[in-house]
Design an enzyme around this catalytic site. Structure first.
Site, short mmCIF file in Angstrom:
data_model
loop_
_atom_site.label_atom_id
_atom_site.label_comp_id
_atom_site.label_asym_id
_atom_site.label_seq_id
_atom_site.Cartn_x
_atom_site.Cartn_y
_atom_site.Cartn_z
N HIS A 90 8.84 24.21 32.93
CA HIS A 90 9.27 25.52 32.77
C HIS A 90 9.26 26.33 34.34
CE1 HIS A 90 10.74 29.23 30.83
NE2 HIS A 90 9.98 29.81 31.76
N ASP B 279 10.76 36.93 19.85
CA ASP B 279 10.90 37.24 21.32
C ASP B 279 12.34 37.57 21.49
OD1 ASP B 279 10.11 36.81 24.35
OD2 ASP B 279 11.80 35.42 24.15
N ARG C 27 12.62 45.58 25.34
CA ARG C 27 12.08 45.50 26.65
C ARG C 27 13.25 45.86 27.65
NH1 ARG C 27 9.21 39.97 27.25
NH2 ARG C 27 8.72 40.71 29.45
N SER D 72 5.96 36.02 26.04
CA SER D 72 7.31 35.44 25.82
C SER D 72 7.36 34.01 26.22
CB SER D 72 8.05 36.42 26.51
OG SER D 72 9.50 36.04 26.84
N LYS E 260 7.61 30.44 23.55
CA LYS E 260 8.58 29.46 23.38
C LYS E 260 8.37 27.83 23.76
CE LYS E 260 10.93 32.59 25.87
NZ LYS E 260 11.88 33.57 26.54
#
Ligand code: URA
Length: 432
Positions: free
Chosen positions: A81, A160, A167, A182, A186
């Site tokens: 990621h 999320d 947010r 967050s 995921k």
């Protein structure tokens, strides 16, 4: 009572797991209104979360949606990621690199938004290629060839999506605990054996300083460890765009060049480092041998072969590899942007470059906008390079005539040119 949960956090105390469940679960079900969740987010912004609270919040968030069970796929599965940047085509390169070394890369990716791009948009610039795979098809391709890249399907971490939207409008995005929970919710919702995180640092990234990047990295590793998942972090430079292209088809072309061993040195260095870490996390050897395997996956042509297999198995035209430019979408307008002065490139406003690419059609201002796969920027000059007056800094690619002149002006303004030679930031800032 929700009021008591907010009051505790406002006063700097910890929320229990039960309290977090009541708050987040209630919010997702629609029983807790936006104003109470917004108040809690703002309290977290100032008071932060403990390691235990972050781990609980992450688990509660991930349990609001589907868990993607990849256990039917044979072999060790490693996810990757990136915290997002400009010109980041790394997934297209490291995926085939590790899959060619018998580590499975089954990844669900997202689309671009604002100044940052997304892997799914890049892949879809390959004629015929689909990223809309059912979960069954996704698993079966990964089982057959060791790599599959698909768009996020189903209902992963709805908490999320709802919390992020709030947010975004309450100035509470950039809080370390909230970002870490967050991202990790995921990642943990997909059952891989390990996760390598590429945490970007610099003007084009969420984390502008190495200190902030370290804090975020440690928070994500801690959440991973508390959930029994192996996590490694590479902190990498995003003080200028990565490589020499920004924009979907242009980035695919650069990814193919990199898989052929002809990529720009910054991109190549980062891909070898990340692929090495992924192989190491998969338990295929120590850090030295894994780096060597990552390098040889490119030198031997095996990573490129794997890329071709992936493109073919997802319905794409594998000739993008041999015929390159001719097979990828091309924009009708190409405009050179010339430097108006001579000197060294001292810095580049990376976020600014990302917004220029978006203006040209390569990115989305809003979630539902369409992207133009052919649009983007070729970057000729990077930090530390010398530029003559009237020499080309970059080339804009677009189909929107009306944006050419303003985009050219904005690209030039993103460059800071100086008489002094700057120090070029290291690509790899730190590994954890
Ligand atoms: N990326 C995410 O997925 N979540 C954040 O909060 C920030 C960046």
């Amino acid at each position: 009572m929700i009021y008591d949960i907010l009051q505790k956090k406002r006063n700097g105390a910890e929320n229990s797991r039960e309290e977090l469940e009541e708050l987040v679960g209630g919010f997702v079900r629609g029983n807790v209104p936006d104003y109470q969740m917004a108040a809690w987010l703002m309290a977290v912004y100032f008071r932060h979360l403990s390691g235990r609270e972050r781990a609980d919040l992450t688990e509660i968030m991930l349990q609001t949606g589907d868990i993607i069970d990849l256990s039917e796929i044979k072999g060790v599965k490693i996810d990757k990621h990136s915290t997002g940047g400009v010109g980041d085509k790394v997934t297209l390169i490291v995926g085939p690199m590790v899959a060619s070394q018998d580590v499975v890369f089954a990844k669900l990716s997202g689309r671009g938004l604002g100044h940052t791009g997304g892997t799914i948009d890049k892949l879809e610039s390959i004629p015929g290629l689909t990223t809309e795979l059912s979960l069954e098809r996704f698993k079966s391709i990964a089982n057959e060839i060791g790599i599959a890249l698909a768009g996020q399907t189903g209902n992963i971490v709805p908490a999320d999506k709802k919390m992020y939207a709030l947010r975004d409008v309450t100035a509470t995005v950039d809080e370390i605990s909230l970002i870490a929970s967050s991202i990790m919710s995921k990642k943990l919702a997909i059952t891989t054996d390990g996760i390598v995180l590429d945490v970007k640092v610099g003007s084009g990234a969420f984390m502008k300083t190495i200190g902030e990047a370290e804090e975020l990295s440690e928070a994500m590793i801690d959440i991973g460890v508390r959930h029994g998942r192996k996590v490694a972090v590479v902190m990498s430079d995003m003080s200028q765009p990565l490589g020499k292209t920004v924009g979907n088809a242009l980035e695919v072309r650069e990814a193919v060049e990199t898989l052929k061993g002809e990529g720009p040195s910054d991109l190549q260095e980062l891909c070898i480092c990340l692929a090495g870490k992924m192989l190491e996390l998969a338990g295929t050897g120590n850090s030295e041998t894994c780096l060597e395997r990552a390098r040889s996956s490119i030198e031997s042509g095996k990573a490129l072969e794997k890329f071709v297999e992936m493109v073919r198995s997802q319905g794409g035209d594998p000739e993008v590899v041999s015929a390159g430019k001719r097979k990828l979408p091309r924009a009708s307008i190409m405009k050179e942007v010339l430097s108006q002065e001579a000197g060294y490139i001292a810095s580049i406003d990376t976020e600014g470059v990302g917004f220029v690419a978006m203006m040209l059609g390569a990115g989305r201002r809003n979630k539902d906008d369409k992207v133009d796969p052919s649009a983007g920027i070729e970057i000729f000059k990077k930090v530390g390079n010398y530029v003559e007056r009237r020499e080309v800094l970059g080339v804009l690619h677009t189909n929107l005539e009306e944006v050419v002149e303003p985009a050219a002006g904005k690209l030039f303004s993103a460059y800071r040119i100086s008489a002094d030679k700057p120090t070029v930031p290291d690509m790899i800032r730190k590994i954890l």
